[in-house]
Design an enzyme around this catalytic site. Structure first.
Site, PDB file in Angstrom:
ATOM      1  N   ALA A   6     -37.595  36.755 -18.179  1.00 47.18           N
ATOM      2  CA  ALA A   6     -36.863  36.030 -19.224  1.00 47.18           C
ATOM      3  C   ALA A   6     -37.782  34.901 -19.676  1.00 47.18           C
ATOM      4  O   ALA A   6     -37.838  33.836 -19.060  1.00 47.18           O
ATOM      5  CB  ALA A   6     -35.544  35.501 -18.694  1.00 47.18           C
ATOM      6  N   ASP A  21     -30.132  19.104 -12.091  1.00 50.82           N
ATOM      7  CA  ASP A  21     -31.540  19.460 -11.967  1.00 50.82           C
ATOM      8  C   ASP A  21     -32.198  18.415 -11.073  1.00 50.82           C
ATOM      9  O   ASP A  21     -31.653  17.314 -10.891  1.00 50.82           O
ATOM     10  CB  ASP A  21     -32.224  19.481 -13.343  1.00 50.82           C
ATOM     11  CG  ASP A  21     -33.476  20.349 -13.360  1.00 50.82           C
ATOM     12  OD1 ASP A  21     -33.387  21.506 -13.789  1.00 50.82           O
ATOM     13  OD2 ASP A  21     -34.528  19.863 -12.913  1.00 50.82           O
ATOM     14  N   ASP A  53     -31.178  17.699  -6.010  1.00 49.68           N
ATOM     15  CA  ASP A  53     -32.210  18.492  -5.361  1.00 49.68           C
ATOM     16  C   ASP A  53     -31.499  19.405  -4.375  1.00 49.68           C
ATOM     17  O   ASP A  53     -30.904  18.931  -3.396  1.00 49.68           O
ATOM     18  CB  ASP A  53     -33.197  17.568  -4.642  1.00 49.68           C
ATOM     19  CG  ASP A  53     -34.310  18.302  -3.921  1.00 49.68           C
ATOM     20  OD1 ASP A  53     -34.221  19.552  -3.781  1.00 49.68           O
ATOM     21  OD2 ASP A  53     -35.264  17.644  -3.472  1.00 49.68           O
ATOM     22  N   VAL A  54     -31.532  20.710  -4.610  1.00 52.07           N
ATOM     23  CA  VAL A  54     -30.752  21.626  -3.790  1.00 52.07           C
ATOM     24  C   VAL A  54     -31.283  21.773  -2.372  1.00 52.07           C
ATOM     25  O   VAL A  54     -30.643  22.423  -1.536  1.00 52.07           O
ATOM     26  CB  VAL A  54     -30.637  23.019  -4.454  1.00 52.07           C
ATOM     27  CG1 VAL A  54     -29.929  22.915  -5.796  1.00 52.07           C
ATOM     28  CG2 VAL A  54     -31.997  23.683  -4.585  1.00 52.07           C
ATOM     29  N   LYS A  76     -35.280  36.080  -2.840  1.00 51.02           N
ATOM     30  CA  LYS A  76     -34.340  36.696  -3.777  1.00 51.02           C
ATOM     31  C   LYS A  76     -33.590  37.868  -3.138  1.00 51.02           C
ATOM     32  O   LYS A  76     -32.413  38.103  -3.447  1.00 51.02           O
ATOM     33  CB  LYS A  76     -35.067  37.145  -5.037  1.00 51.02           C
ATOM     34  CG  LYS A  76     -35.544  35.991  -5.907  1.00 51.02           C
ATOM     35  CD  LYS A  76     -34.396  35.101  -6.385  1.00 51.02           C
ATOM     36  CE  LYS A  76     -34.843  34.105  -7.435  1.00 51.02           C
ATOM     37  NZ  LYS A  76     -33.729  33.258  -7.921  1.00 51.02           N
ATOM     38  N   ASN A 104     -28.562  28.617 -10.049  1.00 45.05           N
ATOM     39  CA  ASN A 104     -29.759  29.065 -10.759  1.00 45.05           C
ATOM     40  C   ASN A 104     -31.053  28.521 -10.159  1.00 45.05           C
ATOM     41  O   ASN A 104     -32.124  29.028 -10.450  1.00 45.05           O
ATOM     42  CB  ASN A 104     -29.659  28.631 -12.231  1.00 45.05           C
ATOM     43  CG  ASN A 104     -30.894  28.958 -13.028  1.00 45.05           C
ATOM     44  OD1 ASN A 104     -31.245  30.113 -13.203  1.00 45.05           O
ATOM     45  ND2 ASN A 104     -31.584  27.919 -13.498  1.00 45.05           N
ATOM     46  N   TYR A 122     -41.179  34.682  -2.633  1.00 43.68           N
ATOM     47  CA  TYR A 122     -40.134  34.713  -3.661  1.00 43.68           C
ATOM     48  C   TYR A 122     -39.273  35.963  -3.529  1.00 43.68           C
ATOM     49  O   TYR A 122     -38.045  35.912  -3.631  1.00 43.68           O
ATOM     50  CB  TYR A 122     -40.799  34.661  -5.033  1.00 43.68           C
ATOM     51  CG  TYR A 122     -39.851  34.481  -6.192  1.00 43.68           C
ATOM     52  CD1 TYR A 122     -39.161  33.281  -6.381  1.00 43.68           C
ATOM     53  CD2 TYR A 122     -39.658  35.503  -7.113  1.00 43.68           C
ATOM     54  CE1 TYR A 122     -38.309  33.112  -7.454  1.00 43.68           C
ATOM     55  CE2 TYR A 122     -38.806  35.342  -8.197  1.00 43.68           C
ATOM     56  CZ  TYR A 122     -38.135  34.149  -8.366  1.00 43.68           C
ATOM     57  OH  TYR A 122     -37.285  33.980  -9.433  1.00 43.68           O
TER      58      TYR A 122
END
Length: 263
Positions: A204, A50, A78-79, A175, A105, A171
């Protein structure tokens, strides 16, 4: 439309015993954290990551208390930083000796209409959600190809990649890109025995999401679902476990909707 209560939690069945998994954005109470727990319950060794080191360490400690320090490790990542991404996957191999499962994720959202959206808002969401998935996918596939032992990647997409929602242009674009990236990667990776799929959840619900989402939007999203309720994060994690397990051995390039909102 019938209001249905959340089902009982499903116990693990050792589906992933002996496997090593990496899960990004796994420090919280959402899908990433739930996925890490479900993988552990199925017998996997899990490296969680994370971009929030304190929260990551806290979650690692909670999981280690329950599953043991040998089963769960943590590395901040950090992606949006490729150096950190490559270090994350190298750590999985050096710590656990192998890499079998990758759950991408990490993602970043926000709500702003296109006419008010700044270049920075657009870029931040795309760089984390789409480019971050690409960086992690690339690093994982390089390791899988070199090892020659196969592997599984599960990306987290969203129903917004299929259907419109006001204020979600950045977003949704990210996606939808994750979905397309999943299909392309699956074709390329099949040559060295790697499967690449994605899940596509809608709502979710977890405490952090509830804090940043208006009650009106939560009610609207809930009303769109056939069960007239939000998904529990672990219900999405269950589908991720299925995709990571041998039960989906002939499934690749697919985006599974964990929602009734598939177009």
């Amino acid at each position: 439309m019938t209001d249905v209560e959340s089902p009982a939690y499903v116990a693990g069945h050792g589906l992933l015993t002996g496997r090593t998994a990496v899960v990004t954005a796994a420090a919280g109470a959402g899908i990433g954290g739930a996925t890490a727990r479900r993988l552990l319950e199925e017998g996997a060794r899990v490296l969680i990551s994370d971009s929030h080191p304190r929260r990551l360490k806290e979650h690692q400690d909670r999981l280690a208390d329950e599953f043991g320090t040998d089963q769960v490790t943590a590395t901040p990542c950090d992606v949006t930083d490729d150096t950190q991404v490559r270090a994350l996957f190298d750590t999985a191999v050096t710590t656990h000796g192998r890499l079998d499962i990758v759950v991408n994720n990490a993602g970043l959202g926000g709500t702003v209409e296109l006419t008010d959206m700044t270049d920075d808002q657009w870029t931040r969401v795309l760089d984390t959600t789409l480019n971050g998935t690409f960086r992690c996918l690339r690093a994982a596939l390089r390791l899988f190809r070199a090892s020659g032992t196969g592997g599984v990647v599960v990306n987290n997409a969203s129903v917004t990649g299929w259907r419109a929602q006001a204020g979600q242009g950045h977003y949704a674009a990210a996606k939808a890109g994750v979905m397309a990236l999943t299909r392309t990667a699956a074709i390329e990776a099949a040559a060295y025995g790697v499967r690449v799929n994605a899940v596509s959840p809608s709502l979710a619900l977890h405490p952090h999401l509830a804090k940043v989402t208006t009650p009106e939007l939560l009610a609207e999203l809930t009303a769109r679902e056939a069960f007239a309720r939000h998904a529990e994060p672990w219900e999405v994690a269950n589908v991720i476990v299925f995709l990571a397990s041998g039960y989906s051995s002939y499934l690749t390039g697919e985006v599974l909707s964990v929602s009734s909102q598939h177009p």
